[in-house]
Design a protein around this motif. Structure first.
Motif, PDB file in Angstrom:
ATOM      1  N   ARG A 115     -22.880   7.728 -20.239  1.00  0.00           N
ATOM      2  CA  ARG A 115     -22.440   6.661 -20.809  1.00  0.00           C
ATOM      3  C   ARG A 115     -23.499   6.005 -21.711  1.00  0.00           C
ATOM      4  O   ARG A 115     -24.484   5.906 -21.263  1.00  0.00           O
ATOM      5  N   LYS A 116     -22.895   5.908 -23.116  1.00  0.00           N
ATOM      6  CA  LYS A 116     -23.961   5.414 -23.985  1.00  0.00           C
ATOM      7  C   LYS A 116     -24.498   3.740 -23.631  1.00  0.00           C
ATOM      8  O   LYS A 116     -23.362   3.165 -23.244  1.00  0.00           O
ATOM      9  N   VAL A 168     -28.643  15.721 -25.089  1.00  0.00           N
ATOM     10  CA  VAL A 168     -28.479  14.066 -25.518  1.00  0.00           C
ATOM     11  C   VAL A 168     -29.590  13.513 -25.972  1.00  0.00           C
ATOM     12  O   VAL A 168     -30.673  13.369 -25.269  1.00  0.00           O
ATOM     13  N   ARG A 191     -31.019   6.343 -16.102  1.00  0.00           N
ATOM     14  CA  ARG A 191     -31.462   6.792 -17.384  1.00  0.00           C
ATOM     15  C   ARG A 191     -31.677   8.043 -17.716  1.00  0.00           C
ATOM     16  O   ARG A 191     -32.578   8.694 -16.921  1.00  0.00           O
ATOM     17  N   ASP A 216     -30.434  10.162 -27.195  1.00  0.00           N
ATOM     18  CA  ASP A 216     -30.857   9.047 -26.771  1.00  0.00           C
ATOM     19  C   ASP A 216     -31.184   9.006 -25.051  1.00  0.00           C
ATOM     20  O   ASP A 216     -30.352   9.060 -24.399  1.00  0.00           O
ATOM     21  N   THR A 226     -29.163   6.725 -22.649  1.00  0.00           N
ATOM     22  CA  THR A 226     -27.896   7.100 -22.079  1.00  0.00           C
ATOM     23  C   THR A 226     -27.903   7.196 -20.524  1.00  0.00           C
ATOM     24  O   THR A 226     -28.914   7.961 -19.890  1.00  0.00           O
ATOM     25  N   ALA A 267     -18.179   6.449 -25.982  1.00  0.00           N
ATOM     26  CA  ALA A 267     -19.026   6.070 -25.124  1.00  0.00           C
ATOM     27  C   ALA A 267     -19.258   6.737 -23.991  1.00  0.00           C
ATOM     28  O   ALA A 267     -20.236   6.522 -23.140  1.00  0.00           O
ATOM     29  N   SER A 268     -18.123   7.153 -23.483  1.00  0.00           N
ATOM     30  CA  SER A 268     -17.974   7.789 -22.003  1.00  0.00           C
ATOM     31  C   SER A 268     -17.733   9.327 -22.126  1.00  0.00           C
ATOM     32  O   SER A 268     -16.478   9.789 -22.739  1.00  0.00           O
ATOM     33  N   ASP A 297     -17.668  11.029 -30.615  1.00  0.00           N
ATOM     34  CA  ASP A 297     -18.808   9.871 -30.362  1.00  0.00           C
ATOM     35  C   ASP A 297     -18.291   8.915 -29.600  1.00  0.00           C
ATOM     36  O   ASP A 297     -19.195   7.682 -29.832  1.00  0.00           O
TER      37      ASP A 297
END
Length: 251
Positions: free
Chosen positions: A249-250, A196, A220, A198, A201, A181-182, A179
């Protein structure tokens, strides 16, 4: 004693070679080139071009051998890779035994860096462990596609104080990632970034990074995923293969 050098030659740009790699090239008497078929002849040609560019006043020769292929289908992934490496091991053993004389130096030119999703070091160690072939070997690091991707997009790989995960498209598609971020994704044959959820992201995507065919897309996921998918499909149709890496990248 026979010697072998496992030399990382970078992600595609001949200027990616380190000075250590250049010096190593000039020690090699026999370069072993694994041919992966017509679609990837360009990779063999680039290896030859690198040698022609950097080797000075040293006689060397190339030995090409057909590279075994991993069987796909319903086979367990790990078992299929282990079977592939056993087949490569047999090929490597034969080349070292038949084509390299005692006191000579052989070289394997590894795309990117030998430590990252490449089995050459693992296979050579297995040969030594078997006791059927005696040699010494060294590993010369190279610039990986991960490093080249970050440089071309002008971004750091990790956030401040954050972790970085490097994984495969197969694992991302199965949600077998942490989980953090990168996340850097390599060897994606199935557009796994689609998994993914989101759309905010950020993705930094690159294909054939460091080569004249380089393609870069960033943005994005919700805005650029379709563009990446179309580009990947067109590149694969045009070249017969695609070599891409991307950073997620979140937000």
């Amino acid at each position: 004693m026979k010697r072998l050098l496992v030399i990382g030659i970078g992600a595609g740009d001949p200027d990616h070679l380190t000075m250590q790699a250049v010096k190593a090239l000039n020690r090699v008497d026999v370069f072993f080139l694994m041919d992966k078929g017509p679609a990837k002849h360009a990779l063999v040609d680039l290896r030859r071009a690198i040698c022609e560019r950097y080797i000075v006043d040293h006689t060397y020769r190339f030995i090409e051998a057909e590279s075994p292929e991993r069987q796909h289908g319903d086979l367990d992934y790990t078992r299929s890779v282990e079977a592939l490496n056993r087949a490569k091991q047999a090929t490597f053993e034969r080349l070292i035994d038949e084509e390299l004389s005692d006191g000579q130096c052989g070289g394997f030119l590894v795309w990117g860096d030998p430590s990252l999703y490449d089995s050459t070091v693992r296979i050579l160690q297995a040969i030594l462990d078997s006791g059927r072939c005696a040699f010494e070997f060294e590993v010369i690091p190279g610039i990986s596609s991960v490093q080249a991707l970050a440089a071309r997009h002008k971004v750091p790989l990790n956030g401040i104080g954050g972790a970085l995960e490097i994984t495969t498209g197969r694992r991302l598609a199965k949600a077998q990632v942490g989980d953090g971020a990168s996340v850097v994704v390599m060897l994606d044959a199935q557009d796994a970034y689609r998994q993914v959820s989101d759309p905010d992201t950020h993705i930094y995507w690159g294909a054939y990074v460091g080569t004249p065919d380089e393609i870069l897309i960033a943005g994005r996921l919700g805005e650029v995923a379709d563009d990446i998918e179309r580009t990947r499909k067109a590149a694969r149709q045009a070249n017969g293969w695609i070599m891409d890496t991307y950073l997620l990248r979140k937000p």
